[in-house]
Design a protein around this motif. Sequence first.
Motif, mmCIF file in Angstrom:
data_model
loop_
_atom_site.group_PDB
_atom_site.id
_atom_site.type_symbol
_atom_site.label_atom_id
_atom_site.label_comp_id
_atom_site.label_asym_id
_atom_site.label_seq_id
_atom_site.Cartn_x
_atom_site.Cartn_y
_atom_site.Cartn_z
ATOM 1 N N VAL A 82 63.642 57.767 30.235
ATOM 2 C CA VAL A 82 64.718 57.387 31.148
ATOM 3 C C VAL A 82 66.017 57.345 30.363
ATOM 4 C CG1 VAL A 82 65.549 55.648 32.766
ATOM 5 C CG2 VAL A 82 63.126 55.817 32.294
ATOM 6 N N VAL A 83 67.032 58.019 30.894
ATOM 7 C CA VAL A 83 68.335 58.022 30.232
ATOM 8 C C VAL A 83 69.011 56.669 30.456
ATOM 9 C CG1 VAL A 83 70.601 59.145 30.132
ATOM 10 C CG2 VAL A 83 68.544 60.503 30.636
ATOM 11 N N LEU A 84 69.411 56.034 29.363
ATOM 12 C CA LEU A 84 70.071 54.729 29.478
ATOM 13 C C LEU A 84 71.585 54.859 29.399
ATOM 14 C CD1 LEU A 84 67.799 52.449 27.218
ATOM 15 C CD2 LEU A 84 67.663 52.767 29.687
ATOM 16 N N SER A 85 72.053 55.804 28.577
ATOM 17 C CA SER A 85 73.513 55.980 28.507
ATOM 18 C C SER A 85 73.839 57.321 27.882
ATOM 19 C CB SER A 85 74.164 54.868 27.672
ATOM 20 O OG SER A 85 73.935 55.107 26.294
ATOM 21 N N ARG A 86 75.086 57.743 28.062
ATOM 22 C CA ARG A 86 75.581 58.929 27.357
ATOM 23 C C ARG A 86 77.016 58.662 26.940
ATOM 24 N NH1 ARG A 86 75.310 63.821 31.520
ATOM 25 N NH2 ARG A 86 76.703 64.804 30.026
ATOM 26 N N ARG A 87 77.364 59.124 25.760
ATOM 27 C CA ARG A 87 78.740 58.955 25.324
ATOM 28 C C ARG A 87 79.159 60.153 24.480
ATOM 29 N NH1 ARG A 87 75.851 55.561 21.669
ATOM 30 N NH2 ARG A 87 76.490 55.906 19.507
ATOM 31 N N ASP A 88 80.459 60.407 24.472
ATOM 32 C CA ASP A 88 80.974 61.579 23.755
ATOM 33 C C ASP A 88 80.773 61.449 22.259
ATOM 34 O OD1 ASP A 88 81.682 62.577 26.145
ATOM 35 O OD2 ASP A 88 83.817 62.109 25.980
ATOM 36 N N THR A 142 61.779 55.953 25.891
ATOM 37 C CA THR A 142 60.486 56.607 26.095
ATOM 38 C C THR A 142 59.375 55.632 25.719
ATOM 39 O OG1 THR A 142 60.345 57.442 23.815
ATOM 40 C CG2 THR A 142 61.428 58.872 25.419
ATOM 41 N N ALA A 143 58.172 55.953 26.178
ATOM 42 C CA ALA A 143 57.025 55.118 25.814
ATOM 43 C C ALA A 143 56.698 55.289 24.328
ATOM 44 C CB ALA A 143 55.811 55.500 26.660
ATOM 45 N N GLU A 144 56.955 56.490 23.811
ATOM 46 C CA GLU A 144 56.540 56.811 22.435
ATOM 47 C C GLU A 144 57.506 56.325 21.368
ATOM 48 O OE1 GLU A 144 56.905 58.933 24.879
ATOM 49 O OE2 GLU A 144 54.976 59.888 25.282
ATOM 50 N N GLU A 145 58.810 56.396 21.655
ATOM 51 C CA GLU A 145 59.790 56.064 20.615
ATOM 52 C C GLU A 145 60.673 54.877 20.965
ATOM 53 O OE1 GLU A 145 62.022 59.529 19.415
ATOM 54 O OE2 GLU A 145 60.255 60.395 18.445
ATOM 55 N N GLY A 146 60.419 54.253 22.107
ATOM 56 C CA GLY A 146 61.268 53.142 22.516
ATOM 57 C C GLY A 146 62.668 53.631 22.854
ATOM 58 N N LYS A 147 63.648 52.795 22.609
ATOM 59 C CA LYS A 147 65.041 53.194 22.852
ATOM 60 C C LYS A 147 65.515 54.000 21.652
ATOM 61 C CE LYS A 147 68.552 50.457 21.992
ATOM 62 N NZ LYS A 147 69.477 49.312 21.973
ATOM 63 N N SER A 159 69.887 56.546 34.161
ATOM 64 C CA SER A 159 68.814 56.228 35.114
ATOM 65 C C SER A 159 67.940 57.432 35.473
ATOM 66 C CB SER A 159 69.305 55.549 36.402
ATOM 67 O OG SER A 159 69.726 56.502 37.352
ATOM 68 N N SER A 160 68.342 58.669 35.109
ATOM 69 C CA SER A 160 67.465 59.805 35.432
ATOM 70 C C SER A 160 66.224 59.785 34.552
ATOM 71 C CB SER A 160 68.160 61.139 35.168
ATOM 72 O OG SER A 160 69.347 61.214 35.863
ATOM 73 N N LEU A 161 65.120 60.157 35.169
ATOM 74 C CA LEU A 161 63.892 60.358 34.393
ATOM 75 C C LEU A 161 63.837 61.848 34.060
ATOM 76 C CD1 LEU A 161 61.175 59.214 33.357
ATOM 77 C CD2 LEU A 161 60.235 59.612 35.631
ATOM 78 N N SER A 173 55.294 50.926 25.405
ATOM 79 C CA SER A 173 55.067 51.664 26.647
ATOM 80 C C SER A 173 55.110 50.742 27.865
ATOM 81 C CB SER A 173 53.753 52.450 26.587
ATOM 82 O OG SER A 173 52.671 51.570 26.641
ATOM 83 N N GLU A 174 54.775 49.474 27.659
ATOM 84 C CA GLU A 174 54.862 48.540 28.791
ATOM 85 C C GLU A 174 56.304 48.384 29.264
ATOM 86 O OE1 GLU A 174 53.363 44.350 28.903
ATOM 87 O OE2 GLU A 174 51.695 45.277 27.838
ATOM 88 N N MET A 175 57.213 48.308 28.294
ATOM 89 C CA MET A 175 58.635 48.171 28.629
ATOM 90 C C MET A 175 59.121 49.395 29.398
ATOM 91 S SD MET A 175 61.318 46.303 28.430
ATOM 92 C CE MET A 175 61.254 45.102 27.111
ATOM 93 N N TYR A 176 58.693 50.552 28.946
ATOM 94 C CA TYR A 176 59.070 51.802 29.588
ATOM 95 C C TYR A 176 58.582 51.827 31.045
ATOM 96 C CZ TYR A 176 58.583 56.823 30.597
ATOM 97 O OH TYR A 176 58.620 58.049 31.184
ATOM 98 N N HIS A 177 57.336 51.473 31.259
ATOM 99 C CA HIS A 177 56.796 51.490 32.623
ATOM 100 C C HIS A 177 57.401 50.377 33.486
ATOM 101 C CE1 HIS A 177 54.106 54.770 31.936
ATOM 102 N NE2 HIS A 177 53.719 54.213 30.811
ATOM 103 N N PHE A 178 57.701 49.269 32.856
ATOM 104 C CA PHE A 178 58.368 48.164 33.561
ATOM 105 C C PHE A 178 59.711 48.629 34.119
ATOM 106 C CE2 PHE A 178 61.751 44.920 32.646
ATOM 107 C CZ PHE A 178 61.478 44.030 33.668
#
Length: 258
Positions: free
Chosen positions: A4-10, A22-27, A49-51, A106-111
Motif C-alpha cells: 500500500v502506498v503511504l506517501s510520495r514526494r519529489d 508491505t507484509a515482507e519489508e514493512g514501511k 492508499s493505492s494497493l 504482516s499483521e500490520m499490513y493486513h490491518f
Amino acid sequence: MYGVVLSRRDFREADQIITILTAEEGKHEYIARGVKKIVSKNTSHIEPSSLVSFGIAEGKKEWSYLTNVQPVESFFYILQSLSTIHMLGYSLDAMLTMLRDGEADSEMYHFFISFLRFLDTHASSVRLILLDAFLIKLFSHLGYHPSLDACVVCEKTYTDIGKEFLSFSDKKPSFYFAGGGILCASCTIEKQRIGESMYPCGIKEINTLRLLVASSWQDVFSFSIDEEEYRLVHKLVYEFMLYHSERTWADWKQIQTV
Ligand SMILES: [Zn+2]
C-alpha cells in the motif's frame, strides 16, 4: 511484492520517493524513476492508499528502485467524500509517523488494508468513531495495548470497578497514562494525592474503549453511541495517542467539525 502506498514526494529532478507498506519489508522508501515526466506508464497509479504490485531493482547507495508497478486495488469511494478523505489522510499520517522503517509486520499490513477496504465500502455512511478505533488499534498493535481488564495498581477487576461505580457515583475510576490502563476509584485518589496525572472517566468510556480495541470494523461502525459519550471516549483516545507520541497531533474531531 504487494504493498500500500503511504506517501510520495519529489526527489531529484525527475524522480520521487515512494513510501510503501508491505507484509515482507514493512514501511519502506523506494525510488520511482522519472515519475515527474508527464505520463509515466509504470507509475501513474502510485497514489497514497493505492494497493499496487511492484518489483524492485537494487540501486547504488542502498536505494531500491521500483520497477513494473501495477495497480491492484484503488479505493475510489474513499476519495469521493471529504469525511473519508480526512480519515484517510489522518490514518496515512499515523502510519507514516508511528511505524519504524523496514520492520516486517504482516499483521500490520493486513490491518491497514482491512481498514481501507472498510472505509471504501462504507464511504457514504462512515462515522468518525472508526478513526478513533483505527488509532487505538494501531497503538495497541505497536505495543501500547491499554490494560482495561483490571486496575493496573491493585488489580481490582473491571467488573468490580463497574459495580462500585454503579453503587457509588463518586467512586469514579480513571485512565492512568503512565500505568497504561485503568485505575479503580481508590487508586485514583491515591495517585492524585501524590500528584500524578490521570484522566477521570466513567465506566461507559472504559467499556467503549474496550469495544474499540477489540471489535471488528463492522461492529464499531454499527455501535450505537450518543454524541456526548462519543466526545468523552474520543478525548480519551486522543489523550492516549498524545501521551504515546513524540510529536503533537491535531485533534481529528476538531478538524472534522470546522
Ligand atoms: Zn486499584
